[in-house]
Design an enzyme around this catalytic site. Structure first.
Site, PDB file in Angstrom:
ATOM      1  N   PHE A 132     -24.466  21.694  -0.024  1.00 43.55           N
ATOM      2  CA  PHE A 132     -23.821  22.953  -0.553  1.00 43.55           C
ATOM      3  C   PHE A 132     -24.423  23.971  -0.834  1.00 43.55           C
ATOM      4  O   PHE A 132     -23.978  25.010  -1.395  1.00 43.55           O
ATOM      5  CB  PHE A 132     -22.717  22.549  -1.850  1.00 43.55           C
ATOM      6  CG  PHE A 132     -22.435  20.940  -1.983  1.00 43.55           C
ATOM      7  CD1 PHE A 132     -21.120  20.805  -0.926  1.00 43.55           C
ATOM      8  CD2 PHE A 132     -22.894  20.210  -2.605  1.00 43.55           C
ATOM      9  CE1 PHE A 132     -20.599  19.710  -0.899  1.00 43.55           C
ATOM     10  CE2 PHE A 132     -22.268  18.818  -2.515  1.00 43.55           C
ATOM     11  CZ  PHE A 132     -21.116  18.483  -1.727  1.00 43.55           C
ATOM     12  N   THR A 138     -21.909  15.162   6.429  1.00 43.37           N
ATOM     13  CA  THR A 138     -20.613  15.836   6.784  1.00 43.37           C
ATOM     14  C   THR A 138     -20.346  15.070   8.184  1.00 43.37           C
ATOM     15  O   THR A 138     -19.292  15.511   8.645  1.00 43.37           O
ATOM     16  CB  THR A 138     -20.883  17.309   6.763  1.00 43.37           C
ATOM     17  OG1 THR A 138     -22.027  17.637   7.351  1.00 43.37           O
ATOM     18  CG2 THR A 138     -20.755  18.025   5.449  1.00 43.37           C
ATOM     19  N   GLY A 194     -24.513  24.840  11.558  1.00 39.42           N
ATOM     20  CA  GLY A 194     -25.169  23.708  12.355  1.00 39.42           C
ATOM     21  C   GLY A 194     -24.572  23.155  13.228  1.00 39.42           C
ATOM     22  O   GLY A 194     -25.098  22.792  14.515  1.00 39.42           O
ATOM     23  N   GLU A 197     -17.796  26.062   5.320  1.00 41.39           N
ATOM     24  CA  GLU A 197     -17.475  26.962   4.176  1.00 41.39           C
ATOM     25  C   GLU A 197     -16.187  27.339   3.902  1.00 41.39           C
ATOM     26  O   GLU A 197     -15.910  27.843   2.949  1.00 41.39           O
ATOM     27  CB  GLU A 197     -18.472  28.107   4.271  1.00 41.39           C
ATOM     28  CG  GLU A 197     -20.107  27.541   3.845  1.00 41.39           C
ATOM     29  CD  GLU A 197     -21.153  28.441   4.333  1.00 41.39           C
ATOM     30  OE1 GLU A 197     -21.818  28.685   3.291  1.00 41.39           O
ATOM     31  OE2 GLU A 197     -21.460  28.121   5.431  1.00 41.39           O
TER      32      GLU A 197
HETATM   33 MO1  MOS Z   1     -24.139  26.865   2.702  1.00 45.25          MO
HETATM   34  S1  MOS Z   1     -24.088  27.680   1.088  1.00 45.25           S
HETATM   35  O1  MOS Z   1     -24.832  27.842   3.908  1.00 45.25           O
HETATM   36  O2  MOS Z   1     -25.393  25.574   2.632  1.00 45.25           O
END
Ligand code: MOS
Length: 783
Positions: free
Chosen positions: A257, A485, A526, A741
């Site tokens: 996070f 994730t 990512g 996000e």
């Molecule tokens: Mo996120 S706050 O860019 O891991």
């Protein structure tokens, strides 16, 4: 979704990408076989370290008595600022900051002097043969600290707000038009202040480091890092070593996070401790220490002024943010960047002010800036709609930005209208009574709220390596991390389709600086980065095999022009006559090639124009550098129903719909989980989450998961998540915008807007706990 699951010209009938493949690492996780960073327990001579921390938020160490602790069983070392080996440099100097790199948020490194700057600051490291011995000995260690009066937050009258010179909010301070004048002249004006409590990430897996010195100048770190290469660069600089003499490994991560994006002191201190004791050292932060060790979303207030026409068209927006930062660093999340781009509005201005307090440096937390910034703009717009008698959706459509309002650039893609439409349909928005406080279920007040979500596509790049074997399997390597994730899974899917093999024939490796360097798993970058790099790497494999085929007298493609050859599901064939061709395995076996390797760089954002994502047929469209003239964002819309108990002030979220347009969705199951997770986290910020620092002691009073409330299953309804099928030819080779996000953006506002609809009372102070709901309701009863 996924009615058209095409993803590339090499494999027009992509079978894996987009599919709801279950996690390839799921079995390893549920059986405990997946090894997290703190679980490398078989390293020879591994010993355990714990921090002794300060209860005092400001002061000076006046005495250290180690005698009793030293006598405890198993104790190997007690390290303080007096005897811990010094790092080669720290980020306190500009040179140090530069060398350590982008991953440092907190420049201060504890255990370098007798000064205490925050409660929870490590003042000693106790090392023992077992964790229990170390913990016990730490209780016998006496560190005397002469306390001074600390500053707890920007609200402390003893502190002074200062303007950091645009640095932390550099993006946000970009202004356009004459905002103050436009606001003053606007027929409709609205000014409101919104506050946000300190929030902590608290991933299930706390921060943890194992440091092992293989030689005096060779270090391996098993760390909880969202980006191993960022961590490597930072650790190497702190230790005064070249990068290649520091290896960082993060095979599994139990959530991040944002808090595992930067490097934090415990990693550096563990490496120094391991050096001091000459053994591998493990240090795992405790849950209370997670509140004072790895950043947080800062406590803050923002004042937003909107000027509009009577028809609800925005004329001016002025945004001012005040927040708390540490003694050393100017970090502030940049709330205004979403306010700047979300709606068409000719005039905009933002300012940021900070106050230094006795806290650690705040840092990235899921959608840093966008999450709290969207609370302000999305509540304000809702207020404006109510004031003008407009439907909340209607006012958003009236201010729809057809191009990026701050740059004038066209969007690379934007499917926000589809998100609104589909979300409203799924939710039943048309059943909303336009009158606030008019919908009831028995005694319970019912409210519908909605909000817009958006998150930028950040520029990024990274490398991948693909090794294809003649027996039909492949090893695919990227130095990425999987936060939990689904990175392992989507990497496997992308490689499988691009190589024309089944997902279970792909061995996907990540989480090690020995692998090709890629960006951090953060900033929603990512998936787009590593999926594109994997794709580009497979193209290199096909180029080599095509060359081989056209030179092989026994190949059906002998003497064909390489540009006339295409690859479909692992079969090399003539574009003009697909029946003429052969599978890669036949070709490789005949040529006696056991395996073949390709590598490639995937670029993200900054105008990477790809023919692939658009489904173009010509392979030479792939990887074309574009002009960088597009604004790139994902978009979405949340719809929320709440039930408010008018006697207790409790708020229950009873229905939730999120519709997201984030470019290509690589796995509909893990993507849905991402969106649900962010939504739940946002509901937590809206209704429950607040870390409380005592205003006098500047110490957290609820640094544990019993008192720091967050949603559990019973708090969350069934959530409906859908994706808009969106093709974006500009973001990267795979057309992936990233979805880590966006789901927490607008979430708190959707809840607040639903409470407003249910009760007629606007709450602007997060979290919207029952006491605040009741106070708001009582207040207006009196009025
Ligand atoms: Mo996120 S706050 O860019 O891991």
């Amino acid at each position: 979704m996924d009615s058209e699951p095409t993803f590339s010209q090499t494999n027009p009938q992509a079978v894996a990408v987009g599919q709801p493949l279950s996690r390839v690492d799921g079995r390893a996780k549920v059986t405990g076989a997946a090894k997290y960073s703190a679980e490398y327990n078989n390293l020879p001579g591994l010993v355990h370290a714990v921090f002794k921390t300060s209860d005092v938020a400001k002061g000076r160490i006046t005495g250290i008595d180690t005698s009793a602790a030293q006598r405890e069983p198993g104790v190997l070392a007690i390290l303080t600022h007096q005897n811990l080996p010094k790092p080669a440099l720290t980020a306190e100097s500009e040179a140090g900051k530069k060398a350590i790199g982008p991953s440092v948020q907190m420049s201060f490194l504890p255990l370098q002097s007798d000064q205490v700057f925050y409660a929870g600051q490590p003042v000693a490291v106790v090392v023992a043969d077992t964790l229990e011995h170390a913990q016990h000995a730490a209780t016998k260690l006496h560190v005397a600290i002469a306390p001074e009066t600390p500053i707890a937050s920007y609200q402390d009258p003893k502190t002074q707000l200062f303007n950091p010179g645009g640095k932390p909010d550099a993006e946000g301070t970009k202004s356009r038009g004459k905002a103050a004048a436009a606001f003053a002249a606007a027929p409709v004006q609205l000014t409101a202040t919104y506050t946000h409590a300190t929030n902590h990430h608290n991933p299930m897996e706390p921060g943890a480091t194992i440091a092992q010195w293989e030689a005096a100048d060779r270090l391996t770190i098993y760390d909880t890092a969202q980006g191993v290469s960022w961590q490597q660069r930072a650790v190497a600089a702190y230790m005064g070593l070249p990068n290649d003499q520091v290896r960082v490994i993060t095979k599994y991560l139990g959530g991040g996070f944002g808090c595992k994006g930067p490097i934090w002191p415990h990693t550096v201190l563990t490496a120094l401790t391991a050096k001091a004791v000459g053994r591998p050292v493990k240090l795992v932060l405790t849950r209370p220490q997670m509140f004072t060790s790895m950043g947080h979303r800062e406590d803050q207030e923002q004042t937003l002024r909107l000027g509009a026409t009577k028809e609800g068209e925005l004329l001016a927006m002025l945004h001012e943010k005040h927040s708390t930062t540490s003694q050393w660093d100017d970090y502030a999340e940049s709330n205004s960047k979403i306010i700047r781009m979300l709606y068409a509005c000719p005039a905009f201005e933002a300012t940021t002010k900070l106050a230094r307090a006795n806290v650690i440096t705040p840092s990235w937390m899921r959608a840093p800036g966008e999450a709290p910034g969207s609370f302000a703009i999305e509540c304000a717009l809702d207020d404006l709609a109510a004031q003008l008698g407009l439907d909340p959706l209607e006012i958003r459509l009236r201010n729809y930005a057809d191009k990026d309002p701050s740059t004038g650039q066209p969007w690379s893609s934007k499917s926000l209208k589809q998100c609104y439409q589909r979300g409203a349909e799924l939710f039943g928005w048309n059943k909303r009574n336009p009158k606030n406080g008019a919908t009831r279920d028995g005694k319970t007040l019912v409210g519908y709220g909605m909000a817009t979500a958006s998150y930028p596509v950040h520029s990024s790049q990274g490398n991948a390596r693909v090794r294809l074997y003649a027996d039909g399997h492949a090893v695919v390597q990227v130095g990425a991390t999987d936060l939990g994730t689904g990175t392992y899974t989507i990497g496997t899917q992308v490689a499988a389709d691009a190589l024309g093999i089944a997902p279970d024939k792909v061995r996907f490796e990540l989480g090690d600086t020995m692998l090709p360097t890629t960006n951090i798993s953060g900033g929603s970058m990512g998936a787009g980065t590593f999926s594109s790099s994997i794709y580009v790497a497979t193209q290199s494999v096909w180029q080599q095999l095509t060359k081989l085929a056209v030179q092989d007298t026994k190949s059906p493609l002998f003497r064909a022009k390489p540009t006339d050859v295409e690859v479909v599901k692992g079969r090399l064939q003539l574009k003009a006559n697909p029946s003429k061709g052969e599978g890669f395995a036949d070709l490789m076996k005949r040529a006696d090639i056991l395996d073949l390797e390709g590598s490639g760089q995937g670029k993200y954002g900054a105008g990477y124009e790809s023919g692939l994502a658009a489904g173009a047929a010509k392979s030479d469209d792939a990887g074309k550098e574009a002009t960088g003239q597009h604004a790139m964002h994902s978009f979405g819309a949340h719809f929320c129903e709440v039930h408010v108990d008018p006697d207790l002030g409790t708020v229950r979220v009873t229905r939730w719909v999120s519709v997201v347009a984030g470019g290509r969705i690589l796995n509909s199951k893990t993507a849905r989980s991402q969106i649900m997770g962010g939504g739940i986290m946002g509901i937590g910020a809206a209704l429950m989450e607040q870390a409380v620092r005592d205003p006098n002691l500047a110490r957290y009073t609820n640094a544990n998961l019993a008192d720091y409330h967050m949603p559990v299953n019973a708090d969350i309804p069934d959530m409906t998540v859908e994706f808009i099928d969106e093709k974006d030819s500009y973001v990267n080779a795979m057309g992936v915008k990233g979805i880590g996000e966006i789901s927490i953006v607008g979430t708190a506002a959707a809840v607040g807007n639903a409470i407003f609809h249910a009760t007629g009372r606007r709450l602007r102070d997060l979290p919207m706990t029952p006491n605040k709901v009741l106070a708001a309701m009582n207040q207006s009863l009196k009025a």
